[in-house]
Design a protein around this motif. Structure first.
Motif, PDB file in Angstrom:
ATOM      1  N   GLU A 122      -1.508 -14.040  26.391  1.00 51.98           N
ATOM      2  CA  GLU A 122      -1.211 -13.667  25.002  1.00 51.98           C
ATOM      3  C   GLU A 122       0.244 -13.942  24.646  1.00 51.98           C
ATOM      4  O   GLU A 122       0.551 -14.309  23.503  1.00 51.98           O
ATOM      5  CB  GLU A 122      -1.538 -12.182  24.800  1.00 51.98           C
ATOM      6  N   ARG A 123       1.158 -13.783  25.625  1.00 53.38           N
ATOM      7  CA  ARG A 123       2.590 -14.016  25.364  1.00 53.38           C
ATOM      8  C   ARG A 123       2.989 -15.469  25.560  1.00 53.38           C
ATOM      9  O   ARG A 123       4.156 -15.824  25.359  1.00 53.38           O
ATOM     10  CB  ARG A 123       3.430 -13.111  26.278  1.00 53.38           C
ATOM     11  N   GLY A 124       2.060 -16.318  25.958  1.00 50.07           N
ATOM     12  CA  GLY A 124       2.363 -17.724  26.153  1.00 50.07           C
ATOM     13  C   GLY A 124       3.054 -18.024  27.467  1.00 50.07           C
ATOM     14  O   GLY A 124       3.532 -19.147  27.675  1.00 50.07           O
ATOM     15  N   PHE A 151     -12.740 -14.798  35.847  1.00 49.38           N
ATOM     16  CA  PHE A 151     -11.499 -15.466  36.227  1.00 49.38           C
ATOM     17  C   PHE A 151     -11.141 -16.530  35.196  1.00 49.38           C
ATOM     18  O   PHE A 151     -11.986 -16.944  34.389  1.00 49.38           O
ATOM     19  CB  PHE A 151     -11.644 -16.124  37.609  1.00 49.38           C
ATOM     20  N   VAL A 152      -9.899 -16.949  35.221  1.00 52.01           N
ATOM     21  CA  VAL A 152      -9.440 -17.982  34.307  1.00 52.01           C
ATOM     22  C   VAL A 152      -8.557 -18.957  35.081  1.00 52.01           C
ATOM     23  O   VAL A 152      -7.817 -18.566  35.985  1.00 52.01           O
ATOM     24  CB  VAL A 152      -8.654 -17.363  33.122  1.00 52.01           C
ATOM     25  N   THR A 153      -8.674 -20.238  34.763  1.00 53.10           N
ATOM     26  CA  THR A 153      -7.806 -21.262  35.335  1.00 53.10           C
ATOM     27  C   THR A 153      -6.597 -21.394  34.412  1.00 53.10           C
ATOM     28  O   THR A 153      -6.753 -21.547  33.188  1.00 53.10           O
ATOM     29  CB  THR A 153      -8.539 -22.610  35.431  1.00 53.10           C
ATOM     30  N   CYS A 154      -5.391 -21.336  34.968  1.00 47.94           N
ATOM     31  CA  CYS A 154      -4.213 -21.320  34.102  1.00 47.94           C
ATOM     32  C   CYS A 154      -2.974 -21.830  34.840  1.00 47.94           C
ATOM     33  O   CYS A 154      -2.956 -21.952  36.072  1.00 47.94           O
ATOM     34  CB  CYS A 154      -3.959 -19.911  33.571  1.00 47.94           C
ATOM     35  N   ALA A 155      -1.952 -22.101  34.066  1.00 51.84           N
ATOM     36  CA  ALA A 155      -0.669 -22.565  34.613  1.00 51.84           C
ATOM     37  C   ALA A 155       0.434 -22.236  33.617  1.00 51.84           C
ATOM     38  O   ALA A 155       0.167 -21.991  32.427  1.00 51.84           O
ATOM     39  CB  ALA A 155      -0.701 -24.064  34.884  1.00 51.84           C
ATOM     40  N   ALA A 156       1.659 -22.240  34.095  1.00 50.92           N
ATOM     41  CA  ALA A 156       2.804 -21.964  33.229  1.00 50.92           C
ATOM     42  C   ALA A 156       3.151 -23.203  32.397  1.00 50.92           C
ATOM     43  O   ALA A 156       2.956 -24.339  32.837  1.00 50.92           O
ATOM     44  CB  ALA A 156       4.005 -21.564  34.081  1.00 50.92           C
ATOM     45  N   PRO A 157       3.672 -23.012  31.180  1.00 49.76           N
ATOM     46  CA  PRO A 157       4.093 -24.157  30.359  1.00 49.76           C
ATOM     47  C   PRO A 157       5.083 -25.057  31.091  1.00 49.76           C
ATOM     48  O   PRO A 157       5.046 -26.287  30.913  1.00 49.76           O
ATOM     49  CB  PRO A 157       4.732 -23.486  29.138  1.00 49.76           C
TER      50      PRO A 157
END
Length: 312
Positions: free
Chosen positions: A251-253, A163-169
């Protein structure tokens, strides 16, 4: 009377807890199963099943006979496999239950290759995150993520989900970027909860080799893995999602990985099946195929350290 066939019919009826369901999975008329059990009881001189309009129940003799039938049928299957294993071609119908997101994103794109490799094998695929009863529903195997709870089934680990912790810009532009696990307390998380239990899945991180849990507040809650990612993409909060789901977005940011030095702990991906069934060629070739398929994905290939909380 074909005693071995009668044993198979009897065991299938007990597993399905229904003459009708057993008949459907065996591809036989219900009347044929009724006649088989009647003849078997007459031959043994004892009643095996107590029948009512609403349920079936094993008699004490039926329970003893069922246990012996299971052992005998498992021994027969193992013996046949020992002689035919290398040459037996899988045939018939293989019924598989898959987690919804993992099944659609990872298994379906490659299922044509499996079907082409085994042209005599028919596939019935169901997609669910519920707790299925393999025996009663006539399902040969199920793929599940997380801790195994049903001890009546065999669990064979075929992968590990990272899993990865992430958020939108957009979210990070408004609320800032958390630099530590403690910083998450002042952020908004997407609450991903179990559709089976209603309980939210834990947020956890690997810190110095140990799993550390964190409390992350959130006002958006979902019980679906794809919905979880969709909410994060819209800037509604931080999330923890499977690597295979968000790899393209990263990958697409469209999403940004957070706290990469303390990643979430992985979970085992297991193939579940009733005891004694792995001797069947159709299940054996699927187990080999799914293991190889997951091994090609860096977010699903096996690891040795796992966490235990179950996810779809």
């Amino acid at each position: 009377m074909d005693k071995l066939r009668a044993m198979q019919v009897f065991v299938r009826i007990v597993e399905a807890n229904s003459f009708t369901k057993a008949a459907e999975t065996l591809g036989l008329p219900r009347a044929a199963l009724t006649a088989t059990i009647k003849n078997l009881e007459a031959y043994l001189g004892t009643m095996l099943l107590q029948r009512t309009t609403r349920r079936l129940a094993l008699t004490p003799d039926g329970a003893d006979y069922h246990a012996q039938c299971v052992q005998i049928l498992d021994a027969v299957a193992a013996s046949e496999q020992a002689f035919r294993g290398a040459t037996a071609a899988p045939r018939g119908t293989l019924r598989i239950d898959l987690p919804d997101a993992l099944g659609r994103h990872v298994i379906l794109p490659d299922i044509a290759g499996f079907a082409k490799a085994w042209p005599e094998l028919a596939l019935t695929l169901s997609f669910s995150d519920r707790l299925v009863d393999l025996t009663q529903e006539g399902i040969d195997c199920a793929l599940r993520v997380g801790a195994l709870q049903d001890s009546s089934l065999v669990g064979r680990q075929v992968g590990s989900m990272r899993f990865v912790t992430c958020a939108a810009p957009a979210y990070l532009a408004l609320h800032g970027t958390p630099r530590s696990i403690d910083d998450l307390r002042s952020h908004q998380g997407i609450v991903h909860f179990s559709g089976r239990t209603g309980r939210p899945f834990d947020w956890d991180f690997i810190v110095d080799g140990a799993v550390v849990k964190a409390q992350v507040p959130g006002r958006i809650a979902v019980n679906n893995a794809d919905a979880n990612v969709a909410c994060a993409l819209q800037g509604l909060g931080i999330t923890q999602a499977a690597c295979y789901q968000v790899r393209g977005h990263l990958e697409r940011g469209e999403l940004v990985e957070l706290l990469a030095d303390t990643p979430p702990a992985p979970m085992p991906v297991s193939l579940l099946y009733p005891r004694g069934r792995m001797a069947a060629p159709k299940l054996r070739v699927f187990a080999e195929w799914i293991t190889a398929l997951l091994a090609r994905d860096p977010g699903l290939a096996p690891l040795t350290t796992e966490r235990t909380g179950a996810r779809p």
